[in-house]
Design an enzyme around this catalytic site. Structure first.
Site, PDB file in Angstrom:
ATOM      1  N   GLY A  14      67.979  42.483  13.158  1.00  8.96           N
ATOM      2  CA  GLY A  14      68.866  42.090  14.267  1.00  8.96           C
ATOM      3  C   GLY A  14      68.105  41.301  15.312  1.00  8.96           C
ATOM      4  N   ASP A  15      68.873  40.699  16.219  1.00 12.51           N
ATOM      5  CA  ASP A  15      68.284  39.986  17.360  1.00 12.51           C
ATOM      6  C   ASP A  15      67.417  38.788  16.949  1.00 12.51           C
ATOM      7  OD1 ASP A  15      69.387  42.086  18.988  1.00 12.51           O
ATOM      8  OD2 ASP A  15      67.722  43.324  18.326  1.00 12.51           O
ATOM      9  N   GLY A  19      73.528  34.215  17.105  1.00 15.19           N
ATOM     10  CA  GLY A  19      74.576  33.685  17.985  1.00 15.19           C
ATOM     11  C   GLY A  19      74.348  32.222  18.303  1.00 15.19           C
ATOM     12  N   HIS A  43      76.075  39.131  20.899  1.00 17.19           N
ATOM     13  CA  HIS A  43      75.764  37.722  20.652  1.00 17.19           C
ATOM     14  C   HIS A  43      75.632  36.988  21.976  1.00 17.19           C
ATOM     15  CE1 HIS A  43      77.210  37.302  16.216  1.00 17.19           C
ATOM     16  NE2 HIS A  43      76.165  38.084  16.368  1.00 17.19           N
ATOM     17  N   THR A  44      74.544  36.260  22.125  1.00 16.02           N
ATOM     18  CA  THR A  44      74.360  35.450  23.321  1.00 16.02           C
ATOM     19  C   THR A  44      74.562  33.997  22.940  1.00 16.02           C
ATOM     20  OG1 THR A  44      72.714  37.048  24.003  1.00 16.02           O
ATOM     21  CG2 THR A  44      72.787  34.997  25.236  1.00 16.02           C
ATOM     22  N   THR A 125      73.102  52.544  19.060  1.00 16.61           N
ATOM     23  CA  THR A 125      73.569  51.900  20.289  1.00 16.61           C
ATOM     24  C   THR A 125      74.538  52.802  21.055  1.00 16.61           C
ATOM     25  OG1 THR A 125      75.392  50.838  19.135  1.00 16.61           O
ATOM     26  CG2 THR A 125      73.326  49.598  19.273  1.00 16.61           C
ATOM     27  N   THR A 183      72.307  50.760  10.192  1.00 16.94           N
ATOM     28  CA  THR A 183      73.634  50.889  10.777  1.00 16.94           C
ATOM     29  C   THR A 183      74.587  51.362   9.677  1.00 16.94           C
ATOM     30  OG1 THR A 183      75.261  49.840  12.222  1.00 16.94           O
ATOM     31  CG2 THR A 183      74.355  48.465  10.452  1.00 16.94           C
TER      32      THR A 183
HETATM   33  P1  IMP Z   1      74.352  51.834  15.367  1.00 18.15           P
HETATM   34  O1  IMP Z   1      74.779  50.607  14.649  1.00 18.15           O
HETATM   35  O2  IMP Z   1      74.773  51.869  16.813  1.00 18.15           O
HETATM   36  O3  IMP Z   1      74.725  53.093  14.626  1.00 18.15           O
HETATM   37  O4  IMP Z   1      72.746  51.824  15.407  1.00 18.15           O
HETATM   38  C1  IMP Z   1      71.965  52.011  14.240  1.00 18.15           C
HETATM   39  C2  IMP Z   1      70.666  51.216  14.310  1.00 18.15           C
HETATM   40  O5  IMP Z   1      70.968  49.822  14.250  1.00 18.15           O
HETATM   41  C3  IMP Z   1      69.881  51.389  15.617  1.00 18.15           C
HETATM   42  O6  IMP Z   1      68.498  51.269  15.290  1.00 18.15           O
HETATM   43  C4  IMP Z   1      70.314  50.220  16.465  1.00 18.15           C
HETATM   44  O7  IMP Z   1      69.356  49.870  17.426  1.00 18.15           O
HETATM   45  C5  IMP Z   1      70.462  49.146  15.406  1.00 18.15           C
HETATM   46  N1  IMP Z   1      71.447  48.103  15.761  1.00 18.15           N
HETATM   47  C6  IMP Z   1      72.787  48.194  15.681  1.00 18.15           C
HETATM   48  N2  IMP Z   1      73.367  47.041  16.035  1.00 18.15           N
HETATM   49  C7  IMP Z   1      72.373  46.188  16.332  1.00 18.15           C
HETATM   50  C8  IMP Z   1      72.345  44.815  16.731  1.00 18.15           C
HETATM   51  O8  IMP Z   1      73.353  44.136  16.870  1.00 18.15           O
HETATM   52  N3  IMP Z   1      71.106  44.276  16.926  1.00 18.15           N
HETATM   53  C9  IMP Z   1      69.973  44.980  16.744  1.00 18.15           C
HETATM   54  N4  IMP Z   1      69.949  46.259  16.352  1.00 18.15           N
HETATM   55  C10 IMP Z   1      71.144  46.861  16.156  1.00 18.15           C
HETATM   56 MG    MG Z   2      72.606  40.198  18.379  1.00 15.96          MG
END
Ligand code: IMP
Ligand code: MG
Length: 330
Positions: A14-15, A19, A43-44, A125, A183
């Protein structure tokens, strides 16, 4: 009739700046669609010098395109309407936003469960993502068709050129990632077909990576001892590695090149964009990791040209590589 589908998705944790890429490409398509995740994503997008943040609405909205939230996404109704209100105030045509009737709804109970049991252990999150997908699998979930006004419900139509935007990324995928530090949805390009098109319609698979790795939340692959590393701290500061959704400081490590190779190979990526190269250029540190059974093994390059040459050569059989900078706009 659908002409072709292009898919943008993340190859790391991620990140990676997806975006920015989808915003740059959106205007060429008839539809821009999200196929997974929910308000856990952030998304930025920069448009005419202004910064916008979205969580669940696809970036097509910034370019007057039909913006679809698919059946494998989850939404939080309050947050969805907050986002609609925000975009509408900013002058975007929110009548283009449609949600699949089968998209699942995140409830307050999902959020409370996540905050109490999952966030402390896994660093989620806290948006209620896992409990919502869990109710979906139990077949007791709540569907968008029963909670949203008809005008927001998508009739399933797709035609012309389609862009699909992934949320989260390859190594957060429920099947391929390092379970349980993942996730609860499918983040790989094949899963975009849940929107309702044949895999044969897929044209380009555009993978987005970053020149160094980051992770939000807990993960043994990113031990907290990394925060003691002076060079990596410089990367965090210069790269502004703080979460869009949570504001948390991200764990940072040098690019795990074996992981990137696997993600490119398994996903079918044919175009690769590596973002944030200017951060390493400015710091003048050019390192990658080649992990094996014996532990991490680093390659240090003298300059960025050497690093680029190595990466492009190793990935040549799979994809073309574009190295991108522009740290101000991620
Ligand atoms: P969840 O999706 O909130 O259940 O988080 C599960 C894991 O995925 C955690 O380590 C979060 O930090 C990571 N995570 C979930 N969505 C994102 C995202 O959009 N960007 C980066 N990490 C994410
Ligand atoms: Mg993102």
């Amino acid at each position: 009739m659908i002409n072709a589908v292009d898919i943008i998705f993340g190859l790391c944790w991620g990140d990676e700046g997806k975006g920015k890429i989808s915003n740059a490409l959106s205007s060429k398509y008839d539809y821009v669609c999200r196929w997974n995740g929910g308000p856990n994503a952030g998304h930025t997008v920069y448009l005419n010098g202004k910064k916008y943040k979205t969580h669940v609405i696809p970036s097509g909205i910034f370019h007057n395109k039909k913006s679809i939230i698919g059946p494998n996404c989850v939404i939080n109704i309050d947050k969805f309407f907050d986002e609609i209100e925000y975009l509408s105030k900013e002058g975007f045509d929110t009548s283009l936003i449609k949600v699949s009737p089968k998209t699942h709804i995140i409830t307050e109970r999902h959020i409370q469960y996540d905050l109490k049991f999952l966030k402390p252990k896994l660093g989620t999150t806290g948006q209620g993502i896992a409990p919502c997908y869990s109710d979906k699998a139990l077949r007791i979930g709540k569907l968008a068709k029963d909670y949203l006004d008809k005008k927001y419900i998508w009739n399933g139509e797709l035609y012309g050129d389609i862009l699909c935007e992934g949320a989260q990324s390859f190594w957060l995928d429920l099947n391929y990632g390092d379970y349980p530090y993942v996730t609860s949805s499918e983040t790989l390009p094949y899963s975009a077909c849940s929107l309702g098109f044949s895999p044969k319609k897929i044209r380009d698979i555009i993978g987005v990576a970053k020149i160094y790795d980051t992770k939000s939340g807990v993960d043994p692959l990113f031990p907290e001892s990394l925060w003691l590393d002076e060079e990596l701290n410089k990367v965090i500061d210069l790269g502004k590695e703080y979460g869009t959704t949570t504001g948390r400081k991200r764990l940072v490590n040098w690019l795990n090149f074996n992981r990137l190779l696997d993600a490119v190979r398994i996903s079918g990526t044919n175009k690769l964009i590596i973002n944030k190269c200017d951060i390493l250029e400015e710091l003048n540190i050019f390192k990658i990791r080649l992990d094996n059974e014996l532990g991490p093994n680093f390659i240090k390059f003298n300059d960025f040209d050497n690093m680029k040459e190595y990466i492009s050569r190793e990935l040549k059989t799979y994809c073309d590589v574009v190295f991108s900078g522009d740290k101000e706009n991620i």
